[in-house]
Enzyme design. Structure first.
Site, mmCIF file in Angstrom:
data_model
loop_
_atom_site.group_PDB
_atom_site.id
_atom_site.type_symbol
_atom_site.label_atom_id
_atom_site.label_comp_id
_atom_site.label_asym_id
_atom_site.label_seq_id
_atom_site.Cartn_x
_atom_site.Cartn_y
_atom_site.Cartn_z
ATOM 1 C CE LYS A 173 -1.678 2.918 2.751
ATOM 2 N NZ LYS A 173 -1.712 4.088 1.863
ATOM 3 C CD GLU A 248 13.629 2.054 10.140
ATOM 4 O OE1 GLU A 248 13.881 3.139 10.716
ATOM 5 O OE2 GLU A 248 14.271 1.012 10.335
ATOM 6 C CB CYS A 282 12.915 9.955 8.418
ATOM 7 S SG CYS A 282 13.514 8.706 7.320
HETATM 8 P P1 ADP Z 1 3.263 10.615 6.683
HETATM 9 O O1 ADP Z 1 3.128 11.768 7.620
HETATM 10 O O2 ADP Z 1 4.633 10.312 6.241
HETATM 11 O O3 ADP Z 1 2.246 10.608 5.569
HETATM 12 P P2 ADP Z 1 1.683 8.534 7.866
HETATM 13 O O4 ADP Z 1 2.050 7.691 9.024
HETATM 14 O O5 ADP Z 1 0.458 9.344 7.931
HETATM 15 O O6 ADP Z 1 2.962 9.384 7.596
HETATM 16 O O7 ADP Z 1 1.570 7.650 6.560
HETATM 17 C C1 ADP Z 1 2.473 6.616 6.240
HETATM 18 C C2 ADP Z 1 1.695 5.485 5.578
HETATM 19 O O8 ADP Z 1 0.803 4.929 6.533
HETATM 20 C C3 ADP Z 1 0.836 5.940 4.395
HETATM 21 O O9 ADP Z 1 0.862 4.958 3.376
HETATM 22 C C4 ADP Z 1 -0.537 6.033 5.028
HETATM 23 O O10 ADP Z 1 -1.578 5.883 4.096
HETATM 24 C C5 ADP Z 1 -0.503 4.856 5.984
HETATM 25 N N1 ADP Z 1 -1.518 4.931 7.043
HETATM 26 C C6 ADP Z 1 -2.103 6.014 7.572
HETATM 27 N N2 ADP Z 1 -3.029 5.662 8.503
HETATM 28 C C7 ADP Z 1 -3.026 4.311 8.578
HETATM 29 C C8 ADP Z 1 -3.731 3.334 9.353
HETATM 30 N N3 ADP Z 1 -4.662 3.677 10.240
HETATM 31 N N4 ADP Z 1 -3.454 2.054 9.156
HETATM 32 C C9 ADP Z 1 -2.490 1.673 8.271
HETATM 33 N N5 ADP Z 1 -1.813 2.531 7.506
HETATM 34 C C10 ADP Z 1 -2.048 3.836 7.638
#
Ligand code: ADP
Length: 479
Positions: A173, A248, A282
């Site tokens: 994803k 990470e 990061c």
């Molecule tokens: P960033 O600030 O780098 O976008 P996120 O943690 O929001 O960091 O996003 C990193 C990844 O995690 C993205 O692919 C995002 O779609 C996914 N993501 C966000 N929320 C969830 C969740 N509840 N469960 C699994 N994956 C998620």
């Protein structure tokens, strides 16, 4: 009406009910393409496909795995200019940075192509007479891969390549903001001959697709790169399902500058580490910790260098710093500048939303001086081209400030003293230490990862990746 770029589930390109526009942050009028967006149902289909494909891929010959990964690597390298430009267009880092990242992804696939031929075990003598013991590595099974937007091709590469190399099947994803590189990589994998179901791309929202992955017990391991907040959700879900995980997350990386440093080296490393890739790494050097004797000269030299940085369209010739990735990130960067000002920081330069020929999220690199370790900008990850300067008395104070953070990804020092460099290497509480080099910028064939709140689980990349992507089996045999 643009054609939509489909999802790949079970070896078949599939369209979904909804799609997402991929917007160019250098020119918000430019819709790069529209991508089908998976929902929960598509995600479950992909997990089913990956589960069913697992036995066949586990049994596949190392030669087959090698050949597929090698073809992927070759195509990435051959198309690095084109894909690097797409990367720059969708993410906002400059074209040369995009090309270099694509080449890196190609090298990663070729590295793991070789590793597929080197999966080894051990044979030991048993302590009991007449018994043989051997130790082998097996795939974990179905691996869920969740990636962020800031390295749209390298991070997927450094998770997908080892996952496939060691015989796992994948549900991938990518981040919402960067479907383009993920789609191209998927297309390359598909044409390289990855069998149906072994690799699936379920581009879609984290809250739906990512969450559906976390909730599905058929996924045996999750490797995630992203924010600490989401990382905590991933960890909780993995604990619930007793599932292997690798996280990470962020950094608040210190770059220590000592009186005895070579000033040019220090300025180069600080400016590169803090501002290149628009500071959206990061490993970015967000805290510049500088001893008194060189503080003023260092600050003036950094400001001088910053004045020469050209903030503009990521694809334009001569751009040093592309736009930030989207409106939300721009607002976040500006909010931290405001907080820094309110808490007593001195915004010496930059930190402004500026306009260019095309409408985009252009933000000038910012240097904030007179900050203290307790200020918000020295505690929280900003994820933008914002660096703060902390003035310290001496090396001892510098080290203690450097370690005074909940993160521990990368730590740098600039000094000509072997004594301080060696001490810092041993005592910086970080997964990666850089001496006279920027905190960001790493090789692709050695481990990457941090300590404390930055990382959880075993290391990514290089030969250490085998730890996460395989399970060890010990067999006792009485012949
Ligand atoms: P960033 O600030 O780098 O976008 P996120 O943690 O929001 O960091 O996003 C990193 C990844 O995690 C993205 O692919 C995002 O779609 C996914 N993501 C966000 N929320 C969830 C969740 N509840 N469960 C699994 N994956 C998620």
């Amino acid at each position: 009406m643009m054609d939509r770029k489909p999802l790949l589930i079970n070896g078949v390109w599939q369209s979904a009910a909804a799609g997402s526009e991929n917007i160019n942050p250098s020119n918000t009028n430019d819709v790069i393409a529209v991508y089908d967006r998976a929902g929960v149902h598509d995600t479950r289909s992909a997990i089913t496909a990956a589960t069913e494909a697992a036995p066949g891929w586990t049994a596949a010959s190392p030669q087959l795995r090698h050949d597929i990964l090698d073809r992927v690597g070759n195509e990435l390298l051959a198309r690095k200019e084109e894909l690097g430009a797409l990367l720059a267009q969708e993410e906002g880092k400059t074209r040369p940075e995009g090309v270099a990242e694509t080449a890196r992804a190609g090298h990663i696939f070729k590295f793991f192509a070789g590793e597929a031929l080197r999966i080894s075990g051990e044979k030991l003598a048993s302590v009991r007479p007449g018994i043989e013991v051997d130790i082998t590595r097996e795939p974990v099974g179905v691996v869920g891969i969740i990636t962020p937007w800031n390295f749209p091709i390298a991070i997927p590469a450094w998770k997908i390549a080892p996952a496939l190399c060691f015989g796992n099947t994948v549900v991938f994803k990518p981040a919402e903001l960067v479907p383009g590189c993920a789609w191209e990589l998927t297309d390359i994998l598909q044409r390289a001959g990855v069998p149906a179901g072994v690799f699936n791309n379920v581009y879609g929202p984290g809250s739906e697709v990512g969450q559906a992955m976390l909730d599905d017990p058929r996924i045996n391991a999750i490797t995630f790169t992203g924010s600490q907040a989401t990382g905590a959700r991933v960890a909780a879900a993995c604990a619930k399902h007793m599932r292997r995980l690798q996280l990470e997350m962020g950094g608040k990386n210190p770059f220590v500058v000592l009186d005895d440093c070579d000033l040019d080296v220090a300025v180069d490393a600080a400016v590169n580490g803090a501002f290149f890739s628009t500071g959206q790494r990061c490993t970015a050097s967000s805290r510049l910790i500088v001893t008194e004797g060189i503080h003023n000269r260092f600050v003036e030299a950094v400001l001088e260098r910053m004045r020469g940085l050209n903030v503009d369209n990521a694809l334009a010739e001569g751009t040093d710093i592309g736009p930030v990735v989207d409106e939300a990130q721009l607002q976040q960067d500006m909010r931290y500048i405001e907080i820094a000002r309110r808490e007593g920081g001195n915004i010496r330069q930059g930190g402004e939303h500026v306009s260019r020929a095309t409408p985009g999220f252009y933000f000038t690199p910012a240097l904030v001086t007179d900050t203290t370790p307790q200020m918000t900008i020295n505690r929280e990850e900003i994820f933008g081209p914002v660096a703060s300067v902390i003035r310290v008395r001496d090396y001892d104070e510098a080290l203690s400030v450097a370690n005074d953070t909940e993160f521990g990804l990368s730590a740098g020092i600039c000094t000509t003293s072997l004594k301080y460099a060696s001490h810092f290497r041993a005592n910086a509480r970080a997964g990666m230490v850089m001496v006279n080099l920027p905190t960001a910028g790493v090789d692709y064939h050695v481990p990457f990862g941090g300590t404390k709140g930055s990382s959880l689980g075993s290391r990514e990349q290089g030969r250490y990746a085998v730890e996460f992507f395989t399970v060890v089996k010990t067999a006792y045999v009485r012949p």
